[in-house]
Write a protein that holds these residues in place. Structure first.
Motif, PDB file in Angstrom:
ATOM      1  N   ARG A  42     -10.984   5.482  -0.613  1.00  0.00           N
ATOM      2  CA  ARG A  42     -11.061   6.117   0.701  1.00  0.00           C
ATOM      3  C   ARG A  42     -10.939   5.024   1.736  1.00  0.00           C
ATOM      4  NH1 ARG A  42     -14.916  11.061   1.781  1.00  0.00           N
ATOM      5  NH2 ARG A  42     -14.335  12.334  -0.004  1.00  0.00           N
ATOM      6  N   GLY A  43     -10.183   5.310   2.772  1.00  0.00           N
ATOM      7  CA  GLY A  43     -10.037   4.304   3.809  1.00  0.00           C
ATOM      8  C   GLY A  43      -8.979   4.673   4.820  1.00  0.00           C
ATOM      9  N   PHE A  44      -8.360   3.639   5.383  1.00  0.00           N
ATOM     10  CA  PHE A  44      -7.317   3.776   6.388  1.00  0.00           C
ATOM     11  C   PHE A  44      -6.010   3.230   5.823  1.00  0.00           C
ATOM     12  CE2 PHE A  44     -11.313   2.782   8.571  1.00  0.00           C
ATOM     13  CZ  PHE A  44     -11.450   3.899   9.372  1.00  0.00           C
ATOM     14  N   ILE A  45      -4.905   3.759   6.272  1.00  0.00           N
ATOM     15  CA  ILE A  45      -3.621   3.200   5.874  1.00  0.00           C
ATOM     16  C   ILE A  45      -3.408   1.924   6.670  1.00  0.00           C
ATOM     17  CG2 ILE A  45      -1.127   3.522   5.887  1.00  0.00           C
ATOM     18  CD1 ILE A  45      -1.635   6.480   5.381  1.00  0.00           C
ATOM     19  N   ASP A  46      -3.297   0.832   5.959  1.00  0.00           N
ATOM     20  CA  ASP A  46      -3.121  -0.471   6.577  1.00  0.00           C
ATOM     21  C   ASP A  46      -1.639  -0.819   6.701  1.00  0.00           C
ATOM     22  OD1 ASP A  46      -4.438  -2.909   7.537  1.00  0.00           O
ATOM     23  OD2 ASP A  46      -3.482  -3.840   5.790  1.00  0.00           O
ATOM     24  N   ARG A  47      -0.852  -0.371   5.707  1.00  0.00           N
ATOM     25  CA  ARG A  47       0.584  -0.630   5.692  1.00  0.00           C
ATOM     26  C   ARG A  47       1.218   0.311   4.673  1.00  0.00           C
ATOM     27  NH1 ARG A  47       2.151  -6.661   4.947  1.00  0.00           N
ATOM     28  NH2 ARG A  47       1.699  -6.589   7.152  1.00  0.00           N
ATOM     29  N   TYR A  48       2.478   0.647   4.908  1.00  0.00           N
ATOM     30  CA  TYR A  48       3.185   1.473   3.933  1.00  0.00           C
ATOM     31  C   TYR A  48       4.658   1.100   3.914  1.00  0.00           C
ATOM     32  CZ  TYR A  48       5.166   4.220   7.716  1.00  0.00           C
ATOM     33  OH  TYR A  48       5.870   4.601   8.827  1.00  0.00           O
TER      34      TYR A  48
END
Length: 76
Positions: A42-48
Motif C-alpha cells: 500500500r502506498g503512493f505511485i512514485d514512478r511508472y
C-alpha cells in the motif's frame, strides 16, 4: 455504465498518471499460485513506465517495483 470497482482499478497510463499526480493511495495486488489476488503493498505511485510501477510505502517510505503484467493496482 462503469461500476465503482472498475473505476478504482488502474490499468491505463492515464490512470497511473492521475493517481501519481494526486498522490492517491493505491494498493498493489499479486496473484498467488491458487489464482487469488492478495495485497502486497500500500502506498503512493512514485514512478511508472509501460512495464512497471514503483510504489512508495505509506509507513516506511520504502520503494518497491511491480510489473504491470503480473500485478493489479487499485485506488483505495
Amino acid at each position: 455504465m462503469s461500476t465503482e470497482r472498475e473505476l478504482r482499478q488502474l490499468y491505463q497510463d492515464v490512470h497511473f498518471f492521475a493517481a501519481a499526480l494526486s498522490e492517491s493511495h493505491i494498493s498493489a495486488l499479486k496473484e498467488d499460485p491458487a489464482g487469488v489476488y492478495s495485497e502486497v503493498e500500500r502506498g503512493f505511485i512514485d514512478r511508472y513506465t509501460a512495464d512497471y510501477v514503483r510504489v512508495r510505502n505509506f509507513e516506511t517510505g520504502n520503494k518497491a517495483y511491480y510489473s504491470r503484467d503480473t500485478a493489479m493496482f487499485k485506488r483505495i
